[in-house]
Motif scaffolding. Sequence first.
Motif, PDB file in Angstrom:
ATOM      1  N   LEU A  89       0.860  -1.182   0.000  1.00  0.00           N
ATOM      2  CA  LEU A  89       0.000   0.000   0.000  1.00  0.00           C
ATOM      3  C   LEU A  89       0.899   1.235   0.000  1.00  0.00           C
ATOM      4  N   ASN A  95       5.299   6.992  -0.878  1.00  0.00           N
ATOM      5  CA  ASN A  95       5.732   6.490   0.432  1.00  0.00           C
ATOM      6  C   ASN A  95       5.019   5.179   0.756  1.00  0.00           C
ATOM      7  N   LEU A  96       5.772   4.228   1.276  1.00  0.00           N
ATOM      8  CA  LEU A  96       5.183   2.935   1.617  1.00  0.00           C
ATOM      9  C   LEU A  96       4.332   3.078   2.871  1.00  0.00           C
ATOM     10  N   ILE A  97       3.037   2.824   2.736  1.00  0.00           N
ATOM     11  CA  ILE A  97       2.152   2.891   3.912  1.00  0.00           C
ATOM     12  C   ILE A  97       2.226   1.576   4.673  1.00  0.00           C
ATOM     13  N   GLU A  98       2.091   0.491   3.937  1.00  0.00           N
ATOM     14  CA  GLU A  98       2.014  -0.803   4.626  1.00  0.00           C
ATOM     15  C   GLU A  98       2.368  -1.924   3.668  1.00  0.00           C
ATOM     16  N   HIS A  99       2.967  -2.948   4.226  1.00  0.00           N
ATOM     17  CA  HIS A  99       3.307  -4.152   3.474  1.00  0.00           C
ATOM     18  C   HIS A  99       2.443  -5.277   4.044  1.00  0.00           C
ATOM     19  N   MET A 100       1.590  -5.856   3.208  1.00  0.00           N
ATOM     20  CA  MET A 100       0.672  -6.890   3.703  1.00  0.00           C
ATOM     21  C   MET A 100       1.087  -8.259   3.165  1.00  0.00           C
ATOM     22  N   GLU A 134     -11.345  -0.831   4.788  1.00  0.00           N
ATOM     23  CA  GLU A 134     -10.053  -0.286   4.350  1.00  0.00           C
ATOM     24  C   GLU A 134      -8.972  -1.359   4.235  1.00  0.00           C
ATOM     25  N   ILE A 135      -9.322  -2.412   3.574  1.00  0.00           N
ATOM     26  CA  ILE A 135      -8.414  -3.534   3.290  1.00  0.00           C
ATOM     27  C   ILE A 135      -7.882  -4.185   4.570  1.00  0.00           C
ATOM     28  N   SER A 136      -8.715  -4.291   5.584  1.00  0.00           N
ATOM     29  CA  SER A 136      -8.267  -5.017   6.773  1.00  0.00           C
ATOM     30  C   SER A 136      -8.954  -6.378   6.879  1.00  0.00           C
TER      31      SER A 136
ATOM     32  N   LEU B  49      -7.611  -7.744  12.540  1.00  0.00           N
ATOM     33  CA  LEU B  49      -6.421  -6.936  12.266  1.00  0.00           C
ATOM     34  C   LEU B  49      -6.650  -5.487  12.692  1.00  0.00           C
ATOM     35  N   ARG B  51      -4.596  -1.493  12.991  1.00  0.00           N
ATOM     36  CA  ARG B  51      -3.495  -0.752  12.361  1.00  0.00           C
ATOM     37  C   ARG B  51      -3.080   0.412  13.230  1.00  0.00           C
ATOM     38  N   LEU B  73       4.652   3.623   6.835  1.00  0.00           N
ATOM     39  CA  LEU B  73       3.953   4.661   7.594  1.00  0.00           C
ATOM     40  C   LEU B  73       2.945   4.069   8.578  1.00  0.00           C
ATOM     41  N   ARG B  74       2.615   2.789   8.398  1.00  0.00           N
ATOM     42  CA  ARG B  74       1.565   2.162   9.214  1.00  0.00           C
ATOM     43  C   ARG B  74       1.958   0.721   9.504  1.00  0.00           C
ATOM     44  N   ARG B  76       0.677  -3.216  11.061  1.00  0.00           N
ATOM     45  CA  ARG B  76      -0.448  -4.096  11.422  1.00  0.00           C
ATOM     46  C   ARG B  76      -0.163  -4.714  12.780  1.00  0.00           C
TER      47      ARG B  76
END
Lengths: 219, 180
Positions: A89, A95-100, A134-136, B49, B51, B73-74, B76
């Motif tokens: 994301l 900027n990288l927000i999150e890696h899932m 939100e993609i959770s 999950l 965040r 930036l975030r 899990r």
Amino acid sequence: MIVLTGIALNHTGGLRLDDRRITTPWILDWYGMQPAGEPIAYQAEGWALQWDERITWNGDLVTSAQEPLVGAVALGSTRVLASSSELFLLAADGNLIEHMDSASLPPGEILEIGKLQDDVYLITSEGRFRSEDEISAWDRYQLAGDFQLSVAVPAPVEQREAALQAFRGEGITLYRVLLDLHSGRLFGTMGVWIVDAAALAMLFLTMTGVWYALRVKRR
Amino acid sequence: MRSSFGRFFRTLVVGAFCAGGVFASEEDVFLAPDRFVANAFPEASAPTLKRLWLTADLKPSIRKIMGHDYAALRLRYWHQGSRTAWILEEIGKVKPITTGFVVEDGKITQVQVLIYRESHGWEVKHPFFTDQFKGARLTEGLKMDQRIDSIAGATLSVNALRKMGQLALYLDGQVQDSSR
């Protein structure tokens, strides 16, 4: 060449050879600083490009993934890039927000990614899934064909160039190039042998020169 | 003499290539992240999950722990009662090490290297190393209150895990405080 590079290397600190970087394309190509294969590109209100594991967003290096990207979609200010086992994301500025990974993804290998309004859709080897909250979380999705799938497109020249630049980073130091030039390593194994032969030839010439000078003096 | 030296030299060369083949593994998945989360909450289905945005308030402490800003930036996490589970990433030498941490009542109860991508230092996956983290709490100076012994040849990976352990404890403190 051996003499000049030797003198330069002897003054590495003063000449700041470690700080000066070479970015000349043909020299970097010579060193093999060229990504393998062809880039994979997706357009999602910006350009996602993967080349030899490295992923760039609009030309800036973002992250790397061993598995190939399968698509990218834009959701508001978020960009979602998918490989076969991960989602990345990104903010619109890259900027990288999150890696899932598998801990927050539906089961199976990701085959395709698409979107409809504010939802991400994944087609995996285990079925079709729609993102929630939100993609959770992910919900199995039965309907077919009404969402827009991401498809790979040819990488534009400027994106390709930017990705290549990102791959090469800051290039290599002038010290390294001069050292390889001095030792002959810049030209491979043959170059090393040629430099060795040149060094022996210089030693031979010096010794025979001294011997000849002494002989002339005695006469 | 000559032939024995030749054999010795050939052994060295072949050994070096074999060692290269063994150690230059691409990506080793020791435990899939979804399995880690399931194991972290064995008594019930894993909590949903959550965040955590790494806001400007958190960044100075994170920078102090990691030596740099976190790569994303975030983050899990999974939270149930006094227990949180975190999947964190930190570069050892050149590639990120993905590691799972479980924190309960302010101390680490479980550490598991999930995905290892470096060519050297994979010894950190073994329980003889990860068990050292069990029971560790965070001090006011944002360090762990337990000594973590290093492994020769794996210093950078050890440091990466130490930092991630401290980060997990710090983040657990933040989410526990905000949930009270």
